[in-house]
Scaffold this motif. Structure first.
Motif, PDB file in Angstrom:
ATOM      1  N   SER A 187       0.810  -1.214   0.000  1.00  0.00           N
ATOM      2  CA  SER A 187       0.000   0.000   0.000  1.00  0.00           C
ATOM      3  C   SER A 187       0.849   1.271   0.000  1.00  0.00           C
ATOM      4  O   SER A 187       0.323   2.380  -0.047  1.00  0.00           O
ATOM      5  CB  SER A 187      -0.950   0.010   1.197  1.00  0.00           C
ATOM      6  N   CYS A 188       2.172   1.145   0.026  1.00  0.00           N
ATOM      7  CA  CYS A 188       3.052   2.315   0.009  1.00  0.00           C
ATOM      8  C   CYS A 188       3.301   2.770  -1.423  1.00  0.00           C
ATOM      9  O   CYS A 188       3.558   1.959  -2.323  1.00  0.00           O
ATOM     10  CB  CYS A 188       4.388   2.010   0.690  1.00  0.00           C
ATOM     11  N   CYS A 228       0.903   6.600   1.655  1.00  0.00           N
ATOM     12  CA  CYS A 228      -0.169   5.750   1.134  1.00  0.00           C
ATOM     13  C   CYS A 228      -0.369   6.046  -0.347  1.00  0.00           C
ATOM     14  O   CYS A 228      -0.554   7.211  -0.737  1.00  0.00           O
ATOM     15  CB  CYS A 228      -1.450   6.038   1.927  1.00  0.00           C
ATOM     16  N   CYS A 255      -5.442   4.099  -1.565  1.00  0.00           N
ATOM     17  CA  CYS A 255      -5.358   3.354  -0.309  1.00  0.00           C
ATOM     18  C   CYS A 255      -5.941   4.199   0.812  1.00  0.00           C
ATOM     19  O   CYS A 255      -5.922   5.413   0.762  1.00  0.00           O
ATOM     20  CB  CYS A 255      -3.921   2.907  -0.038  1.00  0.00           C
TER      21      CYS A 255
END
Length: 56
Positions: A13-14, A51, A55
């Motif tokens: 999710s990064c 994020c 996300c």
């Protein structure tokens, strides 16, 4: 984005994660903690996390 072979990452999710390669694309990261006296790995955090789009 270019893979930094010195920084492995599994946080899909990064924004900076290259999910298909499990590496980070940043040149450097900042590691911090959310504890006053960290004693285990779970007490540390990647302070460079952003994020990625979509996300929550």
């Amino acid at each position: 984005m270019t893979k930094n072979s010195s920084i492995k990452c599994d946080v899909s999710s990064c924004k900076y994660n290259l999910a298909n390669e499990h590496y980070c694309s940043l040149e450097t990261i900042k590691v911090g903690t959310h504890e006053a006296n960290p004693t285990v790995p779970e007490c540390t955090d990647c302070m460079s996390f952003v994020c990625k789009s979509g996300c929550q």
